[in-house]
Design an enzyme around this catalytic site. Structure first.
Site, PDB file in Angstrom:
ATOM      1  N   GLU A 182       0.811  -1.212   0.000  1.00 18.80           N
ATOM      2  CA  GLU A 182       0.000   0.000   0.000  1.00 18.80           C
ATOM      3  C   GLU A 182       0.854   1.276   0.000  1.00 18.80           C
ATOM      4  O   GLU A 182       0.376   2.350   0.355  1.00 18.80           O
ATOM      5  CB  GLU A 182      -0.934  -0.004   1.203  1.00 18.80           C
ATOM      6  CG  GLU A 182      -1.912  -1.172   1.204  1.00 18.80           C
ATOM      7  CD  GLU A 182      -2.761  -1.205   2.454  1.00 18.80           C
ATOM      8  OE1 GLU A 182      -3.658  -0.364   2.584  1.00 18.80           O
ATOM      9  OE2 GLU A 182      -2.523  -2.075   3.315  1.00 18.80           O
ATOM     10  N   SER A 227      -6.617  -2.628   1.803  1.00 15.98           N
ATOM     11  CA  SER A 227      -6.945  -1.978   0.530  1.00 15.98           C
ATOM     12  C   SER A 227      -7.413  -2.967  -0.536  1.00 15.98           C
ATOM     13  O   SER A 227      -7.176  -2.761  -1.719  1.00 15.98           O
ATOM     14  CB  SER A 227      -5.753  -1.166  -0.002  1.00 15.98           C
ATOM     15  OG  SER A 227      -5.536  -0.044   0.812  1.00 15.98           O
ATOM     16  N   TYR A 265      -9.268   4.256  -4.783  1.00 19.82           N
ATOM     17  CA  TYR A 265      -8.315   5.364  -4.746  1.00 19.82           C
ATOM     18  C   TYR A 265      -8.156   6.152  -6.039  1.00 19.82           C
ATOM     19  O   TYR A 265      -7.690   7.283  -6.008  1.00 19.82           O
ATOM     20  CB  TYR A 265      -6.935   4.840  -4.335  1.00 19.82           C
ATOM     21  CG  TYR A 265      -6.926   4.184  -2.978  1.00 19.82           C
ATOM     22  CD1 TYR A 265      -7.117   4.944  -1.822  1.00 19.82           C
ATOM     23  CD2 TYR A 265      -6.751   2.817  -2.838  1.00 19.82           C
ATOM     24  CE1 TYR A 265      -7.115   4.353  -0.571  1.00 19.82           C
ATOM     25  CE2 TYR A 265      -6.736   2.219  -1.587  1.00 19.82           C
ATOM     26  CZ  TYR A 265      -6.918   2.981  -0.465  1.00 19.82           C
ATOM     27  OH  TYR A 265      -6.924   2.392   0.776  1.00 19.82           O
ATOM     28  N   ARG A 270     -11.000   3.027  11.610  1.00 19.79           N
ATOM     29  CA  ARG A 270     -12.169   2.910  10.735  1.00 19.79           C
ATOM     30  C   ARG A 270     -12.609   1.457  10.707  1.00 19.79           C
ATOM     31  O   ARG A 270     -11.788   0.558  10.479  1.00 19.79           O
ATOM     32  CB  ARG A 270     -11.823   3.372   9.323  1.00 19.79           C
ATOM     33  CG  ARG A 270     -13.020   3.794   8.490  1.00 19.79           C
ATOM     34  CD  ARG A 270     -12.638   3.964   7.039  1.00 19.79           C
ATOM     35  NE  ARG A 270     -12.489   2.673   6.394  1.00 19.79           N
ATOM     36  CZ  ARG A 270     -11.463   2.342   5.611  1.00 19.79           C
ATOM     37  NH1 ARG A 270     -10.485   3.192   5.387  1.00 19.79           N
ATOM     38  NH2 ARG A 270     -11.424   1.147   5.052  1.00 19.79           N
ATOM     39  N   ASP A 310     -15.056  -1.380   9.010  1.00 11.38           N
ATOM     40  CA  ASP A 310     -15.850  -1.685   7.824  1.00 11.38           C
ATOM     41  C   ASP A 310     -16.971  -2.654   8.175  1.00 11.38           C
ATOM     42  O   ASP A 310     -16.746  -3.654   8.881  1.00 11.38           O
ATOM     43  CB  ASP A 310     -14.958  -2.272   6.727  1.00 11.38           C
ATOM     44  CG  ASP A 310     -13.924  -1.269   6.233  1.00 11.38           C
ATOM     45  OD1 ASP A 310     -14.162  -0.058   6.390  1.00 11.38           O
ATOM     46  OD2 ASP A 310     -12.885  -1.695   5.696  1.00 11.38           O
ATOM     47  N   GLU A 329     -13.559  -5.645   9.236  1.00  8.42           N
ATOM     48  CA  GLU A 329     -12.203  -5.408   9.724  1.00  8.42           C
ATOM     49  C   GLU A 329     -12.094  -4.028  10.340  1.00  8.42           C
ATOM     50  O   GLU A 329     -12.964  -3.175  10.148  1.00  8.42           O
ATOM     51  CB  GLU A 329     -11.180  -5.552   8.599  1.00  8.42           C
ATOM     52  CG  GLU A 329     -11.344  -4.535   7.481  1.00  8.42           C
ATOM     53  CD  GLU A 329     -10.291  -4.699   6.397  1.00  8.42           C
ATOM     54  OE1 GLU A 329      -9.144  -4.274   6.633  1.00  8.42           O
ATOM     55  OE2 GLU A 329     -10.621  -5.237   5.323  1.00  8.42           O
ATOM     56  N   ASN A 331      -9.383  -0.798  10.474  1.00  4.63           N
ATOM     57  CA  ASN A 331      -8.175  -0.162   9.942  1.00  4.63           C
ATOM     58  C   ASN A 331      -7.649   0.789  11.005  1.00  4.63           C
ATOM     59  O   ASN A 331      -8.337   1.759  11.359  1.00  4.63           O
ATOM     60  CB  ASN A 331      -8.507   0.604   8.665  1.00  4.63           C
ATOM     61  CG  ASN A 331      -9.025  -0.294   7.570  1.00  4.63           C
ATOM     62  OD1 ASN A 331      -8.268  -0.867   6.819  1.00  4.63           O
ATOM     63  ND2 ASN A 331     -10.349  -0.440   7.497  1.00  4.63           N
ATOM     64  N   GLY A 369      -6.748   5.431   5.354  1.00  4.08           N
ATOM     65  CA  GLY A 369      -6.313   6.352   4.315  1.00  4.08           C
ATOM     66  C   GLY A 369      -6.704   7.788   4.621  1.00  4.08           C
ATOM     67  O   GLY A 369      -7.731   8.052   5.251  1.00  4.08           O
TER      68      GLY A 369
END
Length: 319
Positions: free
Chosen positions: A25, A153, A223, A262, A264, A278, A280, A284
């Site tokens: 990433e 990602s 992205y 974050r 999900d 998951e 994070n 990002g």
């Protein structure tokens, strides 16, 4: 309008923004780091970029940063390894500590902890050379998702619709990870919940719904295109919004996250039940990123968000 005073800015001292790194990433991290660095400097912070993929820990120590903002994603930046090095160097840092970072980066361990706590997450199987793929697909059903459990990602993820394609999907994941995770496919809407704070003070920001082309929220659609739509705040019944925010914060706290993160979430179409995917721990911060989007929905600018996260930087190990 800034919510941070001039004295608060000065108290942050010399700040390093860590970005780049050596993970898959890296490209995204370079964009995140550039955004964070520009935002902090625009608020008067004495911030300096530092690419951990090109410079050594010895050079990091020589910089004598008072604190660092971690804008790295994936291995060697989000998985606890860098956090451990920063603890040894005694440099306060943003985000979760060594243990929580390592656990969150391992989707298998995360699932084990969530299930033990009664938190909902899709059924799964860990695949190795001895696994009976026919039995796994019969148990989880088709389609299913195959992914490397230590990447982010959407790297290395395959949706398997035919049993004949299962082995090839496992080979793709195994090429970039030591383990392979097969997961029940949940048909429904996709959301993400940003969380700020620590412990009992952790709180969820407005929920973001992700509407990707043909339901494919892959690396490119995350992205590099404008085809994915984001709805924030997500249009949901108030009680469902509250429940999704509750389990997101519970999931974050369950593995010991702090500072920011974050979570999900998938919302199953047939019964409107949310499932955790998951966490994070270093999300990002690019122009397409979702934590800044959620913050804006609450009235917080990107620049103020970056400063607010930076202010939470600390060492997690006493002594």
């Amino acid at each position: 309008m800034s919510i941070i005073s001039t004295d608060d800015i000065k108290a942050l001292g010399k700040v390093g923004v860590l970005f780049g790194g050596r993970s898959a990433e890296r490209e995204v991290s370079l964009m995140s780091g550039a955004g964070v660095l520009k935002a902090l400097q625009s608020k008067g912070v004495d911030a300096h970029g530092f690419d951990t993929g090109e410079r050594t820990l010895a050079e990091l120590a020589e910089q004598q940063f008072d604190r660092v903002f971690i804008a790295l994603h994936g291995r060697y930046g989000e998985d606890g390894s860098l956090q451990g090095a920063l603890e040894l160097l005694r440099i306060p840092y943003t985000g979760s500590g060594v243990m929580a970072s390592a656990v969150a980066m391992d989707k298998i361990t995360t699932k084990i902890l969530w299930l033990a706590a009664g938190l909902p997450t899709p059924r799964y199987a860990v695949i190795d050379a001895a696994s009976d793929l026919d039995a796994v697909s019969a148990d989880l059903g088709l389609p299913l998702i195959v992914k490397p459990p230590h990447e982010g990602s959407t790297i290395g993820i395959t949706k398997v619709e035919l049993a004949a394609d299962f082995k090839a999907a496992c080979d793709i994941a195994a090429a970039i990870d030591d383990a392979v995770l097969a997961e029940e496919f949940v048909t429904g809407r996709e959301f993400t919940v940003a969380v700020l704070g620590s412990g009992a003070d952790a709180r969820a920001l407005p929920i973001v719904e992700i509407v990707a082309p043909a339901g494919n929220y892959d690396y490119q659609n995350k992205y590099f295109t404008d085809d994915t739509r984001y709805i924030c705040p997500a249009v949901l019944p108030p009680e469902l919004t509250a429940e999704m925010q509750r389990i997101a914060v519970a999931a974050y706290r369950n593995i010991g996250c702090e500072g920011w993160g974050r979570v999900d979430v998938l919302l199953r179409e047939r019964d409107q039940k949310p499932f955790l995917l998951e966490v994070n721990t270093s999300p990002g911060m690019t122009g397409h990123s979702l934590v800044p989007m959620a913050a804006r929905a609450e009235g917080m600018s990107y620049e103020d968000l970056c400063v607010a996260i930076l202010r939470t930087a600390r060492l997690k190990m006493k002594g």
